[in-house]
Structures are given as C-alpha cells and as structure tokens.
Design an enzyme around this catalytic site. Sequence first.
Site, PDB file in Angstrom:
ATOM      1  N   VAL A   1       0.863  -1.191   0.000  1.00 13.80           N
ATOM      2  CA  VAL A   1       0.000   0.000   0.000  1.00 13.80           C
ATOM      3  C   VAL A   1       0.897   1.238   0.000  1.00 13.80           C
ATOM      4  CG1 VAL A   1      -1.818   1.250   1.196  1.00 13.80           C
ATOM      5  CG2 VAL A   1      -1.780  -1.254   1.275  1.00 13.80           C
TER       6      VAL A   1
ATOM      7  N   HIS B   1       3.651  -1.137  10.873  1.00 14.93           N
ATOM      8  CA  HIS B   1       2.975  -2.291  11.471  1.00 14.93           C
ATOM      9  C   HIS B   1       3.433  -2.406  12.918  1.00 14.93           C
ATOM     10  CE1 HIS B   1       1.995  -4.387   7.521  1.00 14.93           C
ATOM     11  NE2 HIS B   1       2.978  -3.589   7.118  1.00 14.93           N
TER      12      HIS B   1
ATOM     13  N   HIS C   1       2.997   3.369   6.345  1.00  7.97           N
ATOM     14  CA  HIS C   1       2.360   2.726   7.495  1.00  7.97           C
ATOM     15  C   HIS C   1       3.403   1.977   8.288  1.00  7.97           C
ATOM     16  CE1 HIS C   1       2.012   0.197   3.904  1.00  7.97           C
ATOM     17  NE2 HIS C   1       2.110  -0.881   4.674  1.00  7.97           N
TER      18      HIS C   1
HETATM   19  P1  AMP Z   1       2.568  -3.695   3.383  1.00  6.29           P
HETATM   20  O1  AMP Z   1       2.851  -4.983   2.685  1.00  6.29           O
HETATM   21  O2  AMP Z   1       3.610  -3.336   4.405  1.00  6.29           O
HETATM   22  O3  AMP Z   1       2.291  -2.569   2.387  1.00  6.29           O
HETATM   23  O4  AMP Z   1       1.264  -3.936   4.239  1.00  6.29           O
HETATM   24  C1  AMP Z   1      -0.016  -3.611   3.834  1.00  6.29           C
HETATM   25  C2  AMP Z   1      -0.937  -4.100   4.936  1.00  6.29           C
HETATM   26  O5  AMP Z   1      -2.199  -3.493   4.762  1.00  6.29           O
HETATM   27  C3  AMP Z   1      -1.141  -5.614   4.953  1.00  6.29           C
HETATM   28  O6  AMP Z   1      -0.756  -6.133   6.216  1.00  6.29           O
HETATM   29  C4  AMP Z   1      -2.659  -5.757   4.710  1.00  6.29           C
HETATM   30  O7  AMP Z   1      -3.229  -6.836   5.420  1.00  6.29           O
HETATM   31  C5  AMP Z   1      -3.173  -4.417   5.193  1.00  6.29           C
HETATM   32  N1  AMP Z   1      -4.436  -4.009   4.617  1.00  6.29           N
HETATM   33  C6  AMP Z   1      -4.776  -3.973   3.306  1.00  6.29           C
HETATM   34  N2  AMP Z   1      -6.046  -3.513   3.170  1.00  6.29           N
HETATM   35  C7  AMP Z   1      -6.485  -3.225   4.409  1.00  6.29           C
HETATM   36  C8  AMP Z   1      -7.708  -2.712   4.927  1.00  6.29           C
HETATM   37  N3  AMP Z   1      -8.735  -2.400   4.137  1.00  6.29           N
HETATM   38  N4  AMP Z   1      -7.833  -2.566   6.273  1.00  6.29           N
HETATM   39  C9  AMP Z   1      -6.812  -2.888   7.081  1.00  6.29           C
HETATM   40  N5  AMP Z   1      -5.625  -3.365   6.664  1.00  6.29           N
HETATM   41  C10 AMP Z   1      -5.464  -3.538   5.342  1.00  6.29           C
END
Ligand code: AMP
Length: 126
Positions: free
Chosen positions: A106, A112, A110
Amino acid sequence: MAIDATLPYDDDNIFAKILRGEIPNKTVYEDEHVLAFQDINPQAPQHILVIPKGKYVSWDDFSAKASDAEIGGFVRAVGHVAREAGMVEAGYRLLANIGQNAHQEVPHLHVHIFAGKPLGPMLVKG
Ligand code: AMP
C-alpha cells in the site's frame, strides 16, 4: 504486488480511502495527524497499522516533507498505541515496508505493530 515507493502519491490507494471514510476500518486510535487501525489480515495475535493522515508514500518521503508536528505526532502515536494495547511488558515489533524489496503493498506510509506472541527472527534468511 509490491509498489514503487518512488512514484508520486496515489489518491486511490486503500489507506487514502480509509482516511476519507470511503471504506470501513477498525480504529484503535486517532488524532489530528494519525490514524491507527487493525490490520485486515493479521500476521500476529495483535497487528495494528499506524498511518500519518498526510499524503506520504514512504519513510524517506515523510521524513523529508512532513512538519515537525506530524513527525512528532506519528512517533508518539506509535508508542501510545503500543502502551494502550498492553504490548509493552511482553514486547512488540515495529515494521515499515518501503518499496519493492520490502514488498510494500500500500503506497501510503504505514508502521505495522505486531505483538501477542514470540515473533521469531527479524528477517527470513537467504
Ligand atoms: P505492506 O505490505 O507493508 O504494504 O502492508 C499492507 C498491509 O495493509 C497488509 O498487512 C494488509 O493486510 C493491510 N491491509 C490492506 N487492506 C487493508 C484494509 N482495508 N484494512 C486494514 N488493513 C489492510
């Protein structure tokens, strides 16, 4: 699919939609600069995402362009969320995936926060 974090900010990314209230989320903390919510696909018993409300793709983008108030607010919010979620005593892990090699999916910065069990080695070897 991993994204190219050098690309400009994309207003259609899923976290931008969450911030605009277009799709639901399970909020655990919010203030003027930050939103924290449950990850939709948790990788640990506790898995929270913390995002700045500003349009930043990556850590390097955020640290170069965000105001001191946004940066301070974001750092404080991560600690606040960890404390409020009861993660401090047993420990927790912070992770920010940036760009292709880190598999960022995304393109909105962010962090985690993982907790709730022993989290294993920091990285897969090889
Ligand atoms: P990354 O790979 O670090 O970009 O992580 C993206 C994270 O966003 C993943 O852990 C997904 O599970 C999480 N994610 C994607 N869509 C949503 C959503 N609608 N609500 C909450 N988490 C999400």
